[in-house]
Motif scaffolding. Structure first.
Motif, PDB file in Angstrom:
ATOM      1  N   THR A   1       0.817  -1.213   0.000  1.00 19.90           N
ATOM      2  CA  THR A   1       0.000   0.000   0.000  1.00 19.90           C
ATOM      3  C   THR A   1       0.853   1.267   0.000  1.00 19.90           C
ATOM      4  OG1 THR A   1      -1.777  -1.129   1.177  1.00 19.90           O
ATOM      5  CG2 THR A   1      -1.783   1.276   1.250  1.00 19.90           C
ATOM      6  N   PHE A   2       1.901   1.289   0.824  1.00 17.11           N
ATOM      7  CA  PHE A   2       2.666   2.511   1.028  1.00 17.11           C
ATOM      8  C   PHE A   2       3.926   2.586   0.163  1.00 17.11           C
ATOM      9  CE2 PHE A   2      -0.049   2.274   4.666  1.00 17.11           C
ATOM     10  CZ  PHE A   2      -0.291   3.588   5.027  1.00 17.11           C
ATOM     11  N   ASP A   3       4.282   1.491  -0.504  1.00 14.58           N
ATOM     12  CA  ASP A   3       5.362   1.489  -1.488  1.00 14.58           C
ATOM     13  C   ASP A   3       6.688   1.984  -0.915  1.00 14.58           C
ATOM     14  OD1 ASP A   3       6.571   1.057  -3.933  1.00 14.58           O
ATOM     15  OD2 ASP A   3       6.105   3.072  -4.669  1.00 14.58           O
ATOM     16  N   PHE A   4       7.181   1.293   0.128  1.00 12.75           N
ATOM     17  CA  PHE A   4       8.514   1.573   0.635  1.00 12.75           C
ATOM     18  C   PHE A   4       9.331   0.284   0.629  1.00 12.75           C
ATOM     19  CE2 PHE A   4       5.570   1.135   4.230  1.00 12.75           C
ATOM     20  CZ  PHE A   4       6.115   0.063   4.899  1.00 12.75           C
ATOM     21  N   THR A   5      10.567   0.406   1.031  1.00 12.54           N
ATOM     22  CA  THR A   5      11.521  -0.709   0.993  1.00 12.54           C
ATOM     23  C   THR A   5      11.747  -1.199   2.413  1.00 12.54           C
ATOM     24  OG1 THR A   5      12.566   0.345  -0.910  1.00 12.54           O
ATOM     25  CG2 THR A   5      13.823  -1.384   0.204  1.00 12.54           C
ATOM     26  N   ILE A   6      11.913  -2.512   2.584  1.00 15.00           N
ATOM     27  CA  ILE A   6      12.086  -3.080   3.927  1.00 15.00           C
ATOM     28  C   ILE A   6      13.334  -3.955   3.968  1.00 15.00           C
ATOM     29  CG2 ILE A   6      11.091  -4.602   5.689  1.00 15.00           C
ATOM     30  CD1 ILE A   6       8.322  -3.866   4.685  1.00 15.00           C
ATOM     31  N   VAL A   7      14.140  -3.766   5.006  1.00 22.92           N
ATOM     32  CA  VAL A   7      15.197  -4.711   5.364  1.00 22.92           C
ATOM     33  C   VAL A   7      14.803  -5.305   6.710  1.00 22.92           C
ATOM     34  CG1 VAL A   7      17.625  -5.036   5.929  1.00 22.92           C
ATOM     35  CG2 VAL A   7      16.972  -3.486   4.071  1.00 22.92           C
ATOM     36  N   PHE A   8      14.673  -6.628   6.734  1.00 23.31           N
ATOM     37  CA  PHE A   8      14.020  -7.332   7.832  1.00 23.31           C
ATOM     38  C   PHE A   8      14.991  -8.347   8.429  1.00 23.31           C
ATOM     39  CE2 PHE A   8      11.147 -10.352   9.767  1.00 23.31           C
ATOM     40  CZ  PHE A   8      10.016  -9.619  10.132  1.00 23.31           C
ATOM     41  N   ILE A   9      15.360  -8.159   9.689  1.00 28.28           N
ATOM     42  CA  ILE A   9      16.207  -9.117  10.392  1.00 28.28           C
ATOM     43  C   ILE A   9      15.326 -10.156  11.078  1.00 28.28           C
ATOM     44  CG2 ILE A   9      17.849  -9.436  12.280  1.00 28.28           C
ATOM     45  CD1 ILE A   9      19.160  -7.973  10.083  1.00 28.28           C
ATOM     46  N   THR A  10      15.629 -11.424  10.888  1.00 32.74           N
ATOM     47  CA  THR A  10      14.867 -12.476  11.562  1.00 32.74           C
ATOM     48  C   THR A  10      15.754 -13.702  11.764  1.00 32.74           C
ATOM     49  OG1 THR A  10      12.892 -13.886  11.458  1.00 32.74           O
ATOM     50  CG2 THR A  10      13.957 -13.368   9.354  1.00 32.74           C
ATOM     51  N   HIS A  11      15.424 -14.489  12.790  1.00 32.94           N
ATOM     52  CA  HIS A  11      16.091 -15.777  12.977  1.00 32.94           C
ATOM     53  C   HIS A  11      15.219 -16.911  12.451  1.00 32.94           C
ATOM     54  CE1 HIS A  11      13.497 -15.470  16.577  1.00 32.94           C
ATOM     55  NE2 HIS A  11      13.402 -16.776  16.459  1.00 32.94           N
ATOM     56  N   ASP A  12      14.013 -16.566  11.979  1.00 29.14           N
ATOM     57  CA  ASP A  12      13.034 -17.562  11.532  1.00 29.14           C
ATOM     58  C   ASP A  12      13.117 -17.710  10.011  1.00 29.14           C
ATOM     59  OD1 ASP A  12      10.368 -18.527  10.544  1.00 29.14           O
ATOM     60  OD2 ASP A  12       9.975 -18.653  12.701  1.00 29.14           O
ATOM     61  N   ILE A  13      13.568 -18.870   9.538  1.00 27.28           N
ATOM     62  CA  ILE A  13      13.770 -19.073   8.101  1.00 27.28           C
ATOM     63  C   ILE A  13      12.447 -19.057   7.349  1.00 27.28           C
ATOM     64  CG2 ILE A  13      14.663 -20.679   6.357  1.00 27.28           C
ATOM     65  CD1 ILE A  13      16.659 -21.654   8.495  1.00 27.28           C
ATOM     66  N   ASP A  14      11.410 -19.672   7.905  1.00 25.06           N
ATOM     67  CA  ASP A  14      10.098 -19.651   7.265  1.00 25.06           C
ATOM     68  C   ASP A  14       9.625 -18.214   7.059  1.00 25.06           C
ATOM     69  OD1 ASP A  14      10.277 -22.396   7.656  1.00 25.06           O
ATOM     70  OD2 ASP A  14       8.143 -22.594   8.098  1.00 25.06           O
ATOM     71  N   GLU A  15       9.789 -17.396   8.076  1.00 26.94           N
ATOM     72  CA  GLU A  15       9.382 -16.000   8.001  1.00 26.94           C
ATOM     73  C   GLU A  15      10.152 -15.256   6.913  1.00 26.94           C
ATOM     74  OE1 GLU A  15       8.124 -13.335  11.485  1.00 26.94           O
ATOM     75  OE2 GLU A  15      10.307 -13.112  11.389  1.00 26.94           O
ATOM     76  N   ALA A  16      11.447 -15.501   6.843  1.00 27.40           N
ATOM     77  CA  ALA A  16      12.278 -14.841   5.835  1.00 27.40           C
ATOM     78  C   ALA A  16      11.817 -15.183   4.422  1.00 27.40           C
ATOM     79  CB  ALA A  16      13.740 -15.238   6.031  1.00 27.40           C
ATOM     80  N   VAL A  17      11.581 -16.469   4.168  1.00 22.59           N
ATOM     81  CA  VAL A  17      11.167 -16.892   2.825  1.00 22.59           C
ATOM     82  C   VAL A  17       9.769 -16.371   2.520  1.00 22.59           C
ATOM     83  CG1 VAL A  17      10.710 -18.874   1.331  1.00 22.59           C
ATOM     84  CG2 VAL A  17      12.650 -18.922   2.915  1.00 22.59           C
ATOM     85  N   TYR A  18       8.880 -16.435   3.503  1.00 16.09           N
ATOM     86  CA  TYR A  18       7.483 -16.041   3.287  1.00 16.09           C
ATOM     87  C   TYR A  18       7.362 -14.549   2.968  1.00 16.09           C
ATOM     88  CZ  TYR A  18       2.500 -15.324   4.163  1.00 16.09           C
ATOM     89  OH  TYR A  18       1.176 -14.982   4.030  1.00 16.09           O
ATOM     90  N   LEU A  19       8.114 -13.719   3.675  1.00 17.82           N
ATOM     91  CA  LEU A  19       7.958 -12.273   3.524  1.00 17.82           C
ATOM     92  C   LEU A  19       8.741 -11.690   2.354  1.00 17.82           C
ATOM     93  CD1 LEU A  19       8.079 -10.665   7.099  1.00 17.82           C
ATOM     94  CD2 LEU A  19       6.245 -10.497   5.415  1.00 17.82           C
ATOM     95  N   SER A  20       9.872 -12.283   2.017  1.00 23.05           N
ATOM     96  CA  SER A  20      10.887 -11.563   1.266  1.00 23.05           C
ATOM     97  C   SER A  20      10.859 -11.784  -0.233  1.00 23.05           C
ATOM     98  CB  SER A  20      12.275 -11.955   1.789  1.00 23.05           C
ATOM     99  OG  SER A  20      12.362 -11.751   3.164  1.00 23.05           O
TER     100      SER A  20
END
Length: 255
Positions: free
Chosen positions: A180-199
């Motif tokens: 919706t807001f059209d910005f860029t995200i850098v996301f730190i996570t230790h959860d591999i499922d979360e990384a693949v799902y979001l990125s």
């Protein structure tokens, strides 16, 4: 949007945390950074934000060197309860960074209302953070970042302290507000499922002193679904590929 080149950070001559890290982030992407526990993910994020000065190498945001926290960058922390002022209302917490921008009070109020609506908290502006659940407090932290209208949003394991269902809801919220807001995200996570799902891409780090092991495109269609997407063979393959990279022995680890 963001360029990281030969980045090194050492707390002392005998304690190098980050060593020769290079990657870039294209405008509009969600890029996750994963790696073993203690590898320096948070330290890396602080150097990207300008909170720490690299020992060597460079970080550029919109083609300008990062020397201090740049305008157009916002950050959401893991410890959401510590990042919100308990004596201020939800609306006042969201408005706080806007007071340092040349924005008229009526426009600030509109941005606060719009950001609350975006995270599903319309009507909660007069509450206090301590009156909200953990997941709702994290939504407030995200709303504060949205109201600031950043070009780049950094998120440091923002869902690590919430339950599994709330985590899934917040993951979908992040994907929705990014669209919706059209910005860029850098996301730190230790959860591999979360990384693949979001990125769109996942940066895989080694054990400390950290280097980049791989830059992996997820190549998953959007919009994504917590059940259907995670059941895809391609999702499972990407998750397994990243898990093997993180867990394999490296020259930085003992036998």
């Amino acid at each position: 949007m963001l360029t990281v080149e030969d980045l090194q950070f050492a707390y002392s001559p005998d304690h190098t945390v980050i060593e020769n890290v290079t990657f870039d982030v294209t405008a509009g992407e969600i890029v996750s950074i994963v790696g073993p526990s203690g590898c320096g993910k948070t330290t890396l994020l602080k150097t990207l934000a300008g909170l720490l000065r690299p020992t060597k190498g460079a970080v550029q945001f919109q083609s300008q060197p990062v020397r201090g926290v740049p305008t157009g960058l916002a950050m959401v922390f893991q410890e959401y309860s510590r990042s919100l002022l308990p004596w201020s209302t939800v609306a006042a917490n969201i408005e706080l960074p806007l007071r340092y921008k040349a924005i008229a009070p009526p426009d600030r109020a509109r941005l606060v209302a719009d950001s609350l609506d975006a995270v599903g908290l319309s009507g909660f502006g007069d509450r206090y953070p301590w009156q909200l659940s953990g997941g709702m407090q994290q939504r407030v932290a995200i709303a504060r970042a949205l109201a600031y209208q950043p070009k780049l949003l950094l998120m440091d394991e923002p869902f690590a302290s919430v339950d599994a269902q709330t985590r899934a809801d917040l993951e979908d919220l992040v994907a929705a507000v990014r669209a919706t807001f059209d910005f860029t995200i850098v996301f730190i996570t230790h959860d591999i499922d979360e990384a693949v799902y979001l990125s769109d891409r996942v940066i895989v780090l080694s054990k400390s002193p950290t280097t980049v092991l791989a830059r992996i495109a997820t190549d998953l269609p959007r919009p994504r679904d917590q059940i259907a997407t995670k059941a895809l063979p391609h999702f499972v393959a990407k998750r397994s590929e990243i898990a093997r990279l993180i867990r394999r022995p490296t020259s930085n680890s003992s036998a």
